[in-house]
Scaffold this active site. Structure first.
Site, PDB file in Angstrom:
ATOM      1  N   ASP A  51      23.777 -65.557  11.784  1.00 30.01           N
ATOM      2  CA  ASP A  51      24.656 -66.576  12.381  1.00 30.01           C
ATOM      3  C   ASP A  51      24.628 -66.551  13.910  1.00 30.01           C
ATOM      4  O   ASP A  51      25.394 -67.243  14.565  1.00 30.01           O
ATOM      5  CB  ASP A  51      26.085 -66.406  11.881  1.00 30.01           C
ATOM      6  N   ASN A 105      22.370 -61.391  14.313  1.00 29.93           N
ATOM      7  CA  ASN A 105      22.542 -61.617  12.883  1.00 29.93           C
ATOM      8  C   ASN A 105      22.123 -63.042  12.556  1.00 29.93           C
ATOM      9  O   ASN A 105      21.855 -63.844  13.451  1.00 29.93           O
ATOM     10  CB  ASN A 105      24.006 -61.383  12.494  1.00 29.93           C
ATOM     11  N   ASP A 114      26.363 -57.177  16.810  1.00 29.52           N
ATOM     12  CA  ASP A 114      27.257 -56.077  16.482  1.00 29.52           C
ATOM     13  C   ASP A 114      27.198 -55.052  17.613  1.00 29.52           C
ATOM     14  O   ASP A 114      26.129 -54.782  18.159  1.00 29.52           O
ATOM     15  CB  ASP A 114      26.847 -55.434  15.156  1.00 29.52           C
ATOM     16  N   GLU A 146      25.131 -46.911  11.075  1.00 29.36           N
ATOM     17  CA  GLU A 146      25.213 -48.137  11.877  1.00 29.36           C
ATOM     18  C   GLU A 146      24.533 -47.995  13.237  1.00 29.36           C
ATOM     19  O   GLU A 146      23.857 -48.912  13.686  1.00 29.36           O
ATOM     20  CB  GLU A 146      26.674 -48.564  12.081  1.00 29.36           C
ATOM     21  N   SER A 172      25.440 -64.026  15.799  1.00 28.67           N
ATOM     22  CA  SER A 172      26.357 -63.023  16.336  1.00 28.67           C
ATOM     23  C   SER A 172      25.618 -61.697  16.510  1.00 28.67           C
ATOM     24  O   SER A 172      24.490 -61.530  16.051  1.00 28.67           O
ATOM     25  CB  SER A 172      27.552 -62.838  15.389  1.00 28.67           C
ATOM     26  N   ASN A 195      31.301 -56.647  14.892  1.00 26.07           N
ATOM     27  CA  ASN A 195      30.750 -57.987  15.064  1.00 26.07           C
ATOM     28  C   ASN A 195      31.526 -58.810  16.092  1.00 26.07           C
ATOM     29  O   ASN A 195      32.755 -58.844  16.082  1.00 26.07           O
ATOM     30  CB  ASN A 195      30.757 -58.707  13.707  1.00 26.07           C
TER      31      ASN A 195
END
Length: 145
Positions: free
Chosen positions: A69, A67, A73, A55, A71, A80
């Site tokens: 949408d 992302n 991370d 990650e 958002s 998120n």
């Protein structure tokens, strides 16, 4: 004169490539030991270190790209901000972990670990898109202790 201009240009560019003043880059064993001290069960540590590797490359200060949408991370486990933490820009968040996203970017990984454990308890390991790298056999973390 040319040398001076080159040095100035390098000095101005250097901060863009350096790690931020907050946060740190860990390694597999340092993460495993710290998570163990925070009470994470030993039989989970190989999975957690695998997730952190894939990650964030063990970097606590990483904010991922947007992302689909909108958002982002955050942190070593790339948690998120739409569901788990409150972004500083005031954007809506369910904020299930009850903390700011910036608190996931520091040298102290306590908030990241606590929030990641909450994600795990509610959604399981598959909450992480990199889970497929970590779902099979993993090398033991015993040599870290």
């Amino acid at each position: 004169m040319k040398a001076f201009i080159v040095l100035v240009a390098l000095a101005l560019a250097a901060p863009a490539f350096a790690a931020p003043a907050f946060g740190r880059t860990m390694d597999r064993c340092a993460l495993a030991r710290e998570m163990s001290r925070l009470g994470v069960p030993r039989d989970q540590l190989a999975r957690w270190t695998c997730i952190a590797q894939h990650e964030s490359s063990y970097r606590t200060w990483v904010v991922g790209p947007s992302n689909s949408d909108g958002s982002n991370d955050y942190g070593i486990f790339q948690i998120n901000n739409y569901y788990w933490c409150q972004p500083s820009n005031g954007r809506f968040s369910h904020n299930i972990c009850g903390m700011s996203c910036n608190s996931l970017l520091t040298e102290d990984i306590t908030n990241s670990v606590r929030c990641a454990q909450k994600v795990l308890s509610q959604q399981g390991w598959t909450a992480w898109s990199t889970w497929h790298y970590c779902s099979g056999y993993l090398p033991s973390i015993d040599s870290c202790f």
